[in-house]
Design a protein around this motif. Structure first.
Motif, PDB file in Angstrom:
ATOM      1  N   UNK A  63       3.439  12.147 -16.076  1.00  0.00           N
ATOM      2  CA  UNK A  63       2.447  11.230 -16.654  1.00  0.00           C
ATOM      3  C   UNK A  63       1.193  12.006 -17.045  1.00  0.00           C
ATOM      4  N   UNK A  64       0.760  11.831 -18.290  1.00  0.00           N
ATOM      5  CA  UNK A  64      -0.472  12.469 -18.744  1.00  0.00           C
ATOM      6  C   UNK A  64      -1.642  11.550 -18.429  1.00  0.00           C
ATOM      7  N   UNK A  65      -2.429  11.943 -17.422  1.00  0.00           N
ATOM      8  CA  UNK A  65      -3.656  11.210 -17.137  1.00  0.00           C
ATOM      9  C   UNK A  65      -4.805  12.057 -17.699  1.00  0.00           C
ATOM     10  N   UNK A  66      -5.930  12.168 -17.030  1.00  0.00           N
ATOM     11  CA  UNK A  66      -7.034  12.955 -17.588  1.00  0.00           C
ATOM     12  C   UNK A  66      -7.939  13.427 -16.461  1.00  0.00           C
ATOM     13  N   UNK A  67      -8.485  14.640 -16.622  1.00  0.00           N
ATOM     14  CA  UNK A  67      -9.421  15.135 -15.606  1.00  0.00           C
ATOM     15  C   UNK A  67     -10.675  14.265 -15.564  1.00  0.00           C
ATOM     16  N   UNK A  68     -10.911  13.513 -16.625  1.00  0.00           N
ATOM     17  CA  UNK A  68     -12.107  12.651 -16.650  1.00  0.00           C
ATOM     18  C   UNK A  68     -12.061  11.576 -15.566  1.00  0.00           C
ATOM     19  N   UNK A  69     -10.866  11.276 -15.036  1.00  0.00           N
ATOM     20  CA  UNK A  69     -10.809  10.238 -13.997  1.00  0.00           C
ATOM     21  C   UNK A  69     -11.460  10.735 -12.704  1.00  0.00           C
ATOM     22  N   UNK A  79      -8.864   3.317 -17.931  1.00  0.00           N
ATOM     23  CA  UNK A  79      -7.419   3.098 -18.125  1.00  0.00           C
ATOM     24  C   UNK A  79      -6.621   4.367 -17.807  1.00  0.00           C
ATOM     25  N   UNK A  80      -7.245   5.535 -17.971  1.00  0.00           N
ATOM     26  CA  UNK A  80      -6.557   6.769 -17.537  1.00  0.00           C
ATOM     27  C   UNK A  80      -6.514   6.819 -16.005  1.00  0.00           C
ATOM     28  N   UNK A  81      -7.519   6.240 -15.358  1.00  0.00           N
ATOM     29  CA  UNK A  81      -7.461   6.118 -13.891  1.00  0.00           C
ATOM     30  C   UNK A  81      -6.277   5.231 -13.523  1.00  0.00           C
ATOM     31  N   UNK A  82      -5.972   4.273 -14.395  1.00  0.00           N
ATOM     32  CA  UNK A  82      -4.783   3.438 -14.194  1.00  0.00           C
ATOM     33  C   UNK A  82      -3.520   4.277 -14.244  1.00  0.00           C
ATOM     34  N   UNK A  83      -3.440   5.191 -15.184  1.00  0.00           N
ATOM     35  CA  UNK A  83      -2.212   6.008 -15.262  1.00  0.00           C
ATOM     36  C   UNK A  83      -2.164   7.019 -14.106  1.00  0.00           C
ATOM     37  N   UNK A  84      -3.337   7.418 -13.608  1.00  0.00           N
ATOM     38  CA  UNK A  84      -3.369   8.278 -12.408  1.00  0.00           C
ATOM     39  C   UNK A  84      -2.819   7.489 -11.201  1.00  0.00           C
ATOM     40  N   UNK A  85      -3.324   6.264 -11.035  1.00  0.00           N
ATOM     41  CA  UNK A  85      -2.867   5.435  -9.905  1.00  0.00           C
ATOM     42  C   UNK A  85      -1.379   5.138 -10.030  1.00  0.00           C
ATOM     43  N   UNK A  88      -3.448  16.256 -15.392  1.00  0.00           N
ATOM     44  CA  UNK A  88      -4.769  15.749 -15.760  1.00  0.00           C
ATOM     45  C   UNK A  88      -5.484  16.827 -16.578  1.00  0.00           C
ATOM     46  N   UNK A  89      -5.332  16.781 -17.909  1.00  0.00           N
ATOM     47  CA  UNK A  89      -5.961  17.833 -18.719  1.00  0.00           C
ATOM     48  C   UNK A  89      -7.434  17.538 -18.996  1.00  0.00           C
ATOM     49  N   UNK A  90      -8.131  18.585 -19.422  1.00  0.00           N
ATOM     50  CA  UNK A  90      -9.478  18.408 -19.988  1.00  0.00           C
ATOM     51  C   UNK A  90      -9.677  19.444 -21.069  1.00  0.00           C
ATOM     52  N   UNK A  91     -10.385  19.044 -22.094  1.00  0.00           N
ATOM     53  CA  UNK A  91     -10.790  19.936 -23.191  1.00  0.00           C
ATOM     54  C   UNK A  91      -9.607  20.718 -23.772  1.00  0.00           C
ATOM     55  N   UNK A 141       9.218  19.659 -15.187  1.00  0.00           N
ATOM     56  CA  UNK A 141      10.526  19.096 -15.556  1.00  0.00           C
ATOM     57  C   UNK A 141      11.687  19.896 -14.992  1.00  0.00           C
ATOM     58  N   UNK A 142      11.403  21.057 -14.419  1.00  0.00           N
ATOM     59  CA  UNK A 142      12.522  21.914 -13.998  1.00  0.00           C
ATOM     60  C   UNK A 142      12.578  22.048 -12.478  1.00  0.00           C
ATOM     61  N   UNK A 143      13.616  22.728 -12.009  1.00  0.00           N
ATOM     62  CA  UNK A 143      13.882  22.793 -10.567  1.00  0.00           C
ATOM     63  C   UNK A 143      12.810  23.561  -9.788  1.00  0.00           C
ATOM     64  N   UNK A 144      11.989  24.338 -10.476  1.00  0.00           N
ATOM     65  CA  UNK A 144      10.944  25.091  -9.770  1.00  0.00           C
ATOM     66  C   UNK A 144       9.948  24.163  -9.075  1.00  0.00           C
ATOM     67  N   UNK A 145       9.839  22.927  -9.569  1.00  0.00           N
ATOM     68  CA  UNK A 145       8.853  21.993  -8.994  1.00  0.00           C
ATOM     69  C   UNK A 145       9.523  20.906  -8.156  1.00  0.00           C
ATOM     70  N   UNK A 146      10.757  21.173  -7.690  1.00  0.00           N
ATOM     71  CA  UNK A 146      11.507  20.055  -7.102  1.00  0.00           C
ATOM     72  C   UNK A 146      10.952  19.518  -5.775  1.00  0.00           C
ATOM     73  N   UNK A 147       9.979  20.206  -5.176  1.00  0.00           N
ATOM     74  CA  UNK A 147       9.382  19.630  -3.959  1.00  0.00           C
ATOM     75  C   UNK A 147       8.027  18.966  -4.255  1.00  0.00           C
ATOM     76  N   UNK A 148       7.683  18.853  -5.537  1.00  0.00           N
ATOM     77  CA  UNK A 148       6.451  18.139  -5.896  1.00  0.00           C
ATOM     78  C   UNK A 148       6.783  16.687  -6.203  1.00  0.00           C
ATOM     79  N   UNK A 149       6.030  15.790  -5.603  1.00  0.00           N
ATOM     80  CA  UNK A 149       6.251  14.358  -5.823  1.00  0.00           C
ATOM     81  C   UNK A 149       4.910  13.648  -5.614  1.00  0.00           C
ATOM     82  N   UNK A 150       4.410  12.996  -6.656  1.00  0.00           N
ATOM     83  CA  UNK A 150       3.108  12.329  -6.551  1.00  0.00           C
ATOM     84  C   UNK A 150       1.948  13.304  -6.692  1.00  0.00           C
ATOM     85  N   UNK A 151       2.223  14.482  -7.247  1.00  0.00           N
ATOM     86  CA  UNK A 151       1.178  15.503  -7.428  1.00  0.00           C
ATOM     87  C   UNK A 151       0.594  15.369  -8.833  1.00  0.00           C
ATOM     88  N   UNK A 152      -0.715  15.504  -8.946  1.00  0.00           N
ATOM     89  CA  UNK A 152      -1.345  15.507 -10.275  1.00  0.00           C
ATOM     90  C   UNK A 152      -2.057  16.839 -10.452  1.00  0.00           C
TER      91      UNK A 152
END
Ligand SMILES: NC(=O)c1ccc[n+]([C@@H]2O[C@H](COP(=O)([O-])OP(=O)(O)OC[C@H]3O[C@@H](n4cnc5c(N)ncnc54)[C@H](O)[C@@H]3O)[C@@H](O)[C@H]2O)c1
Length: 245
Positions: A132-138, A151-157, A177-180, A223-234
């Protein structure tokens, strides 16, 4: 030792990928071997150049005109994609807008939920993943666009909510959560790409603004197996601005 990330045999749906960050993610996934499916409200002609580029990686990307805030249309598109390709492995909820309150909520928050729910049965079968693309602005409050940051805080939540809910179905959900990041909006604000880059040279701890490809690289990792232990991380992708800027 060498290591290669591959998305061969994976079907990846990227929303809002006619341009900008979504187009860079679609391109990165196609380069890694994925069958890419783009959902966007911009007519296919907006993405002709991108689609030609993607086909050079070997597979013809699919392009669906679809408004992510229309739950009926979204459900129909995911059923069609699953029927056409037999599976859905990755969903990137990238479509996002700076607009009035209602449109911002409809696309940035509700659209993210509608796409995730529509993709869920297929992702469950594939043990897939959502980004999910949220934003560092949240985290910072941003600068002057309350309906965007809210509303980006909504996508973060939603990233946290869906991570917990969908983990039971074997689906990982994480966020960025990108910025700039170089975008049409920033070009308009500064008058040209060069002016924007020049401005951020001195403002950003890393000495440069971000490029869509910086976010695409993170989306590939998630999207790949290198991150398979990440869940709920932003992952905050802001060139270090929030923590050391
Ligand atoms: N560029 C940045 O600096 C930045 C910073 C933080 C977060 N983001 C987030 O990253 C994502 C991509 O940003 P970008 O700068 O590439 O934006 P962009 O405006 O360049 O691209 C957004 C894409 O979404 C599509 N879109 C708009 N409404 C849609 C809808 N209802 N259904 C389907 N597609 C729709 C547009 O047609 C466009 O192709 C957004 O979610 C944005 O909020 C961007």
């Amino acid at each position: 030792m060498s290591y290669q990330i591959t998305m061969e045999n994976k079907v990846a749906v990227v929303t809002g990928a006619a341009q900008g960050i979504g187009a860079a993610i679609a391109s990165k996934y196609a380069e890694a071997g994925a069958q890419v499916v783009i959902l966007d409200v911009c007519p296919k002609s907006c993405a002709e150049e991108l689609l030609q580029k993607l086909s050079k990686y070997g597979k013809k990307a699919a392009y669906y005109l679809c408004d992510v805030s229309d739950s009926t249309a979204v459900a129909a598109v995911f059923a069609e994609v699953a029927h056409r390709y037999g599976r859905v492995d990755v969903l990137v909820n990238n479509a996002g807008v700076v607009a009035d309150w209602d449109k911002s909520y409809a696309i940035n928050a509700k659209g993210t939920y509608y796409c995730s729910e529509a993709a869920k049965p297929y992702l469950e079968k594939a043990e897939g993943t959502i980004i999910i693309l949220t934003s560092a602005s949240v985290f910072s409050g941003g600068t002057g666009i309350p309906q965007y940051v809210t509303t980006k805080a909504g996508s973060y939540a939603l990233t946290l909510f869906l991570a917990r809910e969908y983990a039971k179905a074997g689906i990982r959900v994480n966020g960025i959560a990108p910025a700039v990041i170089m975008s049409k909006m920033l070009v308009e604000r500064f008058g040209s790409e060069e002016a924007a880059r020049e401005h951020y040279k001195t403002v950003m701890p890393l000495g440069r603004m971000g490029e869509p490809e910086d976010i695409a690289n993170i989306a590939l990792f998630l999207a790949c197996e290198l991150s398979e232990y990440l869940c709920g991380e932003v992952l905050i992708a802001d060139g270090g601005r929030m923590h050391i800027g």
